[in-house]
Each structure stands twice: as C-alpha cells, then as structure tokens.
Scaffold this motif. Structure first.
Motif, short mmCIF file in Angstrom:
data_model
loop_
_atom_site.label_atom_id
_atom_site.label_comp_id
_atom_site.label_asym_id
_atom_site.label_seq_id
_atom_site.Cartn_x
_atom_site.Cartn_y
_atom_site.Cartn_z
N THR A 26 -28.66 2.95 -15.39
CA THR A 26 -29.06 2.16 -14.04
C THR A 26 -30.05 1.06 -14.48
N ALA A 27 -30.87 1.46 -15.23
CA ALA A 27 -31.98 0.32 -15.47
C ALA A 27 -31.24 -0.58 -16.38
N LEU A 28 -30.58 -0.42 -17.30
CA LEU A 28 -29.59 -1.37 -17.87
C LEU A 28 -28.83 -2.31 -17.13
N ARG A 29 -28.35 -2.13 -16.49
CA ARG A 29 -27.43 -2.58 -15.46
C ARG A 29 -27.92 -3.36 -14.42
N ALA A 30 -29.28 -3.04 -14.23
CA ALA A 30 -30.20 -3.93 -13.27
C ALA A 30 -31.00 -5.01 -14.15
N SER A 31 -30.90 -4.98 -15.45
CA SER A 31 -31.66 -5.92 -16.13
C SER A 31 -30.92 -7.14 -16.33
N PRO A 32 -31.86 -8.43 -16.15
CA PRO A 32 -31.33 -9.73 -16.37
C PRO A 32 -30.50 -9.91 -17.59
N GLU A 33 -30.68 -9.33 -18.76
CA GLU A 33 -30.13 -9.43 -19.94
C GLU A 33 -28.40 -8.90 -19.80
N TYR A 34 -28.32 -7.61 -18.93
CA TYR A 34 -27.10 -7.09 -18.81
C TYR A 34 -26.22 -8.07 -17.75
N LEU A 35 -27.00 -8.61 -16.95
CA LEU A 35 -26.29 -9.42 -15.81
C LEU A 35 -25.79 -10.62 -16.39
N LYS A 36 -26.58 -11.30 -17.39
CA LYS A 36 -25.99 -12.35 -18.16
C LYS A 36 -24.84 -12.12 -19.08
N ARG A 37 -25.01 -11.06 -19.68
CA ARG A 37 -23.92 -10.77 -20.57
C ARG A 37 -22.65 -10.43 -19.82
N THR A 38 -22.77 -9.93 -18.69
CA THR A 38 -21.72 -9.41 -17.83
C THR A 38 -21.22 -11.01 -17.23
N GLU A 39 -21.92 -11.82 -16.89
CA GLU A 39 -21.37 -13.36 -16.51
C GLU A 39 -20.47 -13.89 -17.65
N VAL A 40 -21.04 -14.04 -18.63
CA VAL A 40 -20.52 -14.40 -20.11
C VAL A 40 -19.08 -13.89 -20.23
N ALA A 41 -19.17 -12.41 -20.14
CA ALA A 41 -17.88 -11.88 -20.36
C ALA A 41 -16.86 -12.09 -19.36
N ARG A 42 -17.19 -12.40 -18.21
CA ARG A 42 -16.39 -12.61 -17.18
C ARG A 42 -15.93 -14.05 -17.49
N ASP A 43 -16.71 -14.78 -17.65
CA ASP A 43 -16.37 -16.38 -18.25
C ASP A 43 -15.40 -16.30 -19.37
N ALA B 153 -26.02 -14.28 -30.20
CA ALA B 153 -27.04 -14.75 -31.19
C ALA B 153 -28.34 -14.42 -30.51
N ALA B 154 -28.70 -14.50 -29.32
CA ALA B 154 -29.91 -14.15 -28.63
C ALA B 154 -30.43 -12.75 -28.80
N PRO B 155 -31.75 -12.51 -29.28
CA PRO B 155 -32.25 -11.42 -29.63
C PRO B 155 -32.26 -10.61 -28.09
N PRO B 156 -31.86 -9.28 -28.12
CA PRO B 156 -31.94 -8.51 -27.04
C PRO B 156 -33.40 -8.21 -26.52
N ALA B 157 -33.59 -8.37 -25.31
CA ALA B 157 -34.82 -7.97 -24.61
C ALA B 157 -35.58 -6.87 -24.97
N GLY B 158 -36.72 -6.83 -25.35
CA GLY B 158 -37.44 -5.63 -25.61
C GLY B 158 -37.20 -4.79 -26.81
N GLY B 159 -36.31 -5.51 -27.51
CA GLY B 159 -35.96 -5.22 -28.90
C GLY B 159 -34.98 -4.04 -28.89
#
Length: 101
Positions: free
Chosen positions: A14-31, A93-99
């Motif tokens: 749940t925390a992962l799905r709320a993260s900006p990184e997850y949301l960005k990855r989801t947006e890219v995947a949909r594109d 290529a972007a490093p994951p947030a928080g390692g």
C-alpha cells in the motif's frame, strides 16, 4: 489468527502504491502500452489496401487511399512508440527512491 507477515506485506505494498515513484512508473507503463496498442488498428486499412476478404470489391483508388492511411497510422505509432521508449528508458535508468528496488 492474523498472519503478521501478510499484514506487513500488504502495508508495504500500500505504501509503495502511494509513492510518487510507483505512480510515475505506472504512468510510463500506461504510455508504453497505449503506444503499442495504437499499431493494432492498422490491420483494417491494410486489409482494404490488399483487398482481403470483404474488401476485394474496393476500387483501386479506395485501396490506394487505404494504403496511405495505413502508412499514416504506422508513422503515428512509430512516433508514439519512440516517445514511450524514451520515457521508459529514462524511468528504468533513474535510481529508485530511497535505494529500494
């Protein structure tokens, strides 16, 4: 009895799905998925251009127009895929947030 590890896993998910990184990855995947699907509809004008099936009665002019439309659709799909690929490349290529990965 409640499985503590299952609760922890759900909470972490749940925390992962709320993260900006997850949301960005989801947006890219949909594109990327949307761009890939756009090429699928080129089959109709290709069928018309080649006079397959029910389109065998099309005039030469109609088939030429369909061929032109197919080319336009392929060009549009290639442009969309090129853009989507660039977004995906940058996101991978972007490093994951928080390692975390």
């Amino acid at each position: 009895m409640t499985d503590i590890s299952a609760i922890y896993t759900r909470s972490k998910h749940t925390a992962l799905r709320a993260s900006p990184e997850y949301l960005k990855r989801t947006e890219v995947a949909r594109d990327v998925e949307r761009a890939a699907q756009s090429i699928g509809s080129v089959g109709i004008p290709l069928g018309q251009w080649t006079a397959r099936g029910d389109w065998a009665t099309f005039s030469e002019e109609s088939r030429a127009l369909a061929g032109t439309r197919a080319l336009e659709m392929v060009d549009t799909a290639l442009a969309e895929l090129t853009t989507a690929r660039a977004l995906l490349t940058a996101a991978v290529a972007a490093p994951p947030a928080g390692g975390a990965g």
